[in-house]
Design an enzyme around this catalytic site. Structure first.
Site, short mmCIF file in Angstrom:
data_model
loop_
_atom_site.label_atom_id
_atom_site.label_comp_id
_atom_site.label_asym_id
_atom_site.label_seq_id
_atom_site.Cartn_x
_atom_site.Cartn_y
_atom_site.Cartn_z
N HIS A 197 2.43 4.71 -5.03
CA HIS A 197 2.96 5.85 -5.79
C HIS A 197 3.08 5.42 -7.25
O HIS A 197 2.69 4.27 -7.61
CB HIS A 197 4.31 6.30 -5.22
CG HIS A 197 5.29 5.19 -5.03
ND1 HIS A 197 5.85 4.50 -6.09
CD2 HIS A 197 5.78 4.60 -3.91
CE1 HIS A 197 6.66 3.56 -5.63
NE2 HIS A 197 6.63 3.59 -4.31
N GLY A 233 0.82 -1.21 0.00
CA GLY A 233 0.00 0.00 0.00
C GLY A 233 0.85 1.25 0.00
O GLY A 233 2.04 1.22 -0.32
N MET A 246 11.29 6.46 -6.61
CA MET A 246 10.06 6.58 -5.82
C MET A 246 9.98 5.45 -4.80
O MET A 246 10.28 4.31 -5.12
CB MET A 246 8.84 6.54 -6.73
CG MET A 246 8.69 7.81 -7.51
SD MET A 246 7.09 7.90 -8.30
CE MET A 246 7.30 9.44 -9.17
N GLN A 300 8.31 -9.21 7.64
CA GLN A 300 9.49 -8.68 6.95
C GLN A 300 10.04 -7.43 7.64
O GLN A 300 10.98 -6.81 7.15
CB GLN A 300 9.21 -8.43 5.47
CG GLN A 300 8.25 -7.30 5.16
CD GLN A 300 7.91 -7.25 3.68
OE1 GLN A 300 7.11 -8.03 3.17
NE2 GLN A 300 8.51 -6.31 2.96
N HIS A 336 4.37 1.89 -8.16
CA HIS A 336 3.40 0.78 -8.08
C HIS A 336 2.45 0.82 -9.29
O HIS A 336 2.11 -0.22 -9.87
CB HIS A 336 2.53 0.90 -6.82
CG HIS A 336 3.28 0.80 -5.53
ND1 HIS A 336 3.46 1.86 -4.67
CD2 HIS A 336 3.88 -0.27 -4.94
CE1 HIS A 336 4.13 1.46 -3.61
NE2 HIS A 336 4.41 0.18 -3.75
N LYS A 387 13.65 -1.50 -8.40
CA LYS A 387 14.17 -0.69 -7.29
C LYS A 387 14.66 -1.59 -6.16
O LYS A 387 15.72 -1.36 -5.60
CB LYS A 387 13.08 0.26 -6.76
CG LYS A 387 13.51 1.01 -5.52
CD LYS A 387 12.49 2.00 -5.07
CE LYS A 387 11.28 1.38 -4.43
NZ LYS A 387 11.55 0.75 -3.12
O1 PAF Z 1 8.06 -4.78 -2.18
C1 PAF Z 1 7.13 -4.81 -1.33
O2 PAF Z 1 6.30 -3.90 -1.24
C2 PAF Z 1 7.02 -6.01 -0.39
O3 PAF Z 1 8.26 -6.48 -0.02
C3 PAF Z 1 6.15 -7.12 -0.97
C4 PAF Z 1 6.75 -7.74 -2.23
C5 PAF Z 1 4.75 -6.61 -1.30
C6 PAF Z 1 6.00 -8.26 0.06
O4 PAF Z 1 5.40 -7.81 1.22
#
Ligand code: PAF
Length: 214
Positions: free
Chosen positions: A34, A31, A184, A61, A37, A149
């Site tokens: 930007h 989420g 970004m 993570q 994405h 990135k």
């Molecule tokens: O790159 C990310 O935003 C995260 O590491 C991902 C791949 C959505 C996993 O949570």
């Protein structure tokens, strides 16, 4: 745009789409979207007939002293942006739906995740590959798009897909940058004016190296 919150419902959606002959592109995100994405989602739109994105701030993570609690959560704004692509379905589960308390299984890419980001974020990539593997099983995409990135993440996911025989094409997408060259990132919002200025030295140095290499 369908908003789906349970793994069961998401898999049912994917199975129905596959039975109807649709090609599913998947963009996993945390989420706070930007243009980087949205570039992934638009590329998915070009390559497939159905685009699914996920929004899930994945606790496994983040290290104990990292920003899980304050990671920006902007779901309504994210949905407005995804409708412009347009994205067909967003999967936004609760943490408990993805990690039941009795879960014991991890997915870990052992070597590629050592060094670089892995050397100062212990456990980070194990959390990433575990959640991405789970999302792949739930969303059942034909292809999934990841930004260059996070290059180490991209390579770890490519390795995992090959090692675990996921029948999914991983599509790398070029970095989207601000006008001044800064890549970004949702976390750029944390930078002070001074830090933002200093962060630019990375893209400036890379550009200078490229020029010298020509
Ligand atoms: O790159 C990310 O935003 C995260 O590491 C991902 C791949 C959505 C996993 O949570």
């Amino acid at each position: 745009m369908d908003i789906i919150t349970t793994p069961k419902e998401m898999t049912r959606y994917a199975e129905k789409a596959r039975m109807a002959g649709e090609l599913i592109a998947f963009v996993p995100t945390m989420g706070c979207l930007h243009d980087g994405h949205l570039a992934l989602m638009r590329e998915g739109r070009r390559r497939a007939s159905i685009v699914v994105a996920s929004i899930f701030v994945n606790p496994t993570q983040f290290g104990p002293n990292e920003d899980f609690a304050r990671y920006p959560r902007t779901f309504d704004r994210d949905c407005d942006l995804m409708r412009t692509v347009p994205v067909d379905a967003v999967f936004a589960p609760e943490v408990a739906a993805m990690y039941p308390p009795d879960a014991q299984t991890w997915v870990e890419v052992s070597e590629l995740t050592q060094g670089l980001c892995g050397s100062h974020r212990p456990g980070h990539f194990r959390g990433v590959t575990t959640i991405v593997a789970k999302l792949f099983n739930i969303v059942q995409p034909h292809l999934a798009l990841f930004g260059e990135k996070d290059f180490q993440q991209l390579r770890a996911i490519q390795r995992m897909v090959a090692d675990l025989n996921f029948n999914i094409e991983i599509v790398p997408v070029l970095i989207v940058r601000e006008r001044d060259g800064l890549a970004m990132s949702s976390r750029n919002a944390y930078l002070s004016a001074d830090e933002r200025e200093r962060a630019l030295c990375l893209s400036l140095a890379l550009r200078a190296a490229r020029e010298k290499h020509r």
